[in-house]
Write a protein that holds these residues in place. Structure first.
Motif, PDB file in Angstrom:
ATOM      1  N   ALA A   1       0.650  -1.237  -0.025  1.00  0.00           N
ATOM      2  CA  ALA A   1      -0.124   0.285  -0.287  1.00  0.00           C
ATOM      3  C   ALA A   1       0.985   0.827  -0.147  1.00  0.00           C
ATOM      4  CB  ALA A   1      -1.834  -0.179   1.404  1.00  0.00           C
ATOM      5  N   LEU A   2       1.784   1.091   0.817  1.00  0.00           N
ATOM      6  CA  LEU A   2       3.013   1.966   0.596  1.00  0.00           C
ATOM      7  C   LEU A   2       3.371   2.485  -1.029  1.00  0.00           C
ATOM      8  CD1 LEU A   2       4.285   4.918   2.068  1.00  0.00           C
ATOM      9  CD2 LEU A   2       6.259   2.344   2.198  1.00  0.00           C
ATOM     10  N   GLY A   3       3.898   1.620  -1.609  1.00  0.00           N
ATOM     11  CA  GLY A   3       4.443   1.329  -2.775  1.00  0.00           C
ATOM     12  C   GLY A   3       3.471   1.923  -3.482  1.00  0.00           C
ATOM     13  N   ALA A   4       2.077   1.759  -3.676  1.00  0.00           N
ATOM     14  CA  ALA A   4       0.794   2.022  -4.174  1.00  0.00           C
ATOM     15  C   ALA A   4       0.305   3.360  -4.121  1.00  0.00           C
ATOM     16  CB  ALA A   4       0.018   1.206  -4.880  1.00  0.00           C
ATOM     17  N   CYS A   5       0.143   3.741  -2.911  1.00  0.00           N
ATOM     18  CA  CYS A   5       0.509   5.594  -2.751  1.00  0.00           C
ATOM     19  C   CYS A   5       0.783   6.500  -3.083  1.00  0.00           C
ATOM     20  CB  CYS A   5       0.294   4.956  -1.262  1.00  0.00           C
ATOM     21  SG  CYS A   5      -0.881   7.486  -0.318  1.00  0.00           S
ATOM     22  N   THR A   6       2.612   6.099  -3.255  1.00  0.00           N
ATOM     23  CA  THR A   6       3.389   6.693  -3.034  1.00  0.00           C
ATOM     24  C   THR A   6       3.716   7.364  -4.243  1.00  0.00           C
ATOM     25  OG1 THR A   6       5.834   7.976  -2.629  1.00  0.00           O
ATOM     26  CG2 THR A   6       5.597   6.040  -2.883  1.00  0.00           C
TER      27      THR A   6
END
Length: 112
Positions: A20-25
């Protein structure tokens, strides 16, 4: 999803949060670069982590590596990542409560 870390057949809850962190940024960076009229061909976001030794084993360090390809201005890329990390990415904002978050980027030239 799988919570059996020995078989590791599927991501567990913590790995899903890292995704989720990777997708968000990534969505932030793509959007900002588009507004800056940059010609992004591809973006890969790699997230690595260190966890606390004792329960709850929260993340204590996170590193985000951005691998970008395209006709990109170095300053525009850096600014897009800074905006995501400092302003837009709510997942990063949440994780910064327990972890030191660092990032770096690589602009890849030539054919994929």
């Amino acid at each position: 999803m799988d919570s059996d870390r020995e078989s590791n057949k599927a991501p567990g809850p913590m790995e899903l949060l890292l995704m989720a962190l990777g997708a968000c940024t990534a969505t932030d960076v793509v959007g900002v670069l588009k507004k800056k009229r940059q010609r992004l061909e591809s973006l890969e976001v790699l997230c690595s982590e260190e966890r606390a030794a004792e329960p709850p084993t929260v993340w204590t360090k996170l590193e985000i590596v951005y691998r970008l390809r395209g006709a990109l201005d170095d300053g525009a890329v850096k600014h897009a990542i800074e905006l995501s990390e400092e302003k837009y990415c709510s997942v990063a904002a949440m994780l910064k409560k327990t972890a030191k978050v660092t990032w770096r980027y690589e602009i890849l030239r030539g054919e994929a």
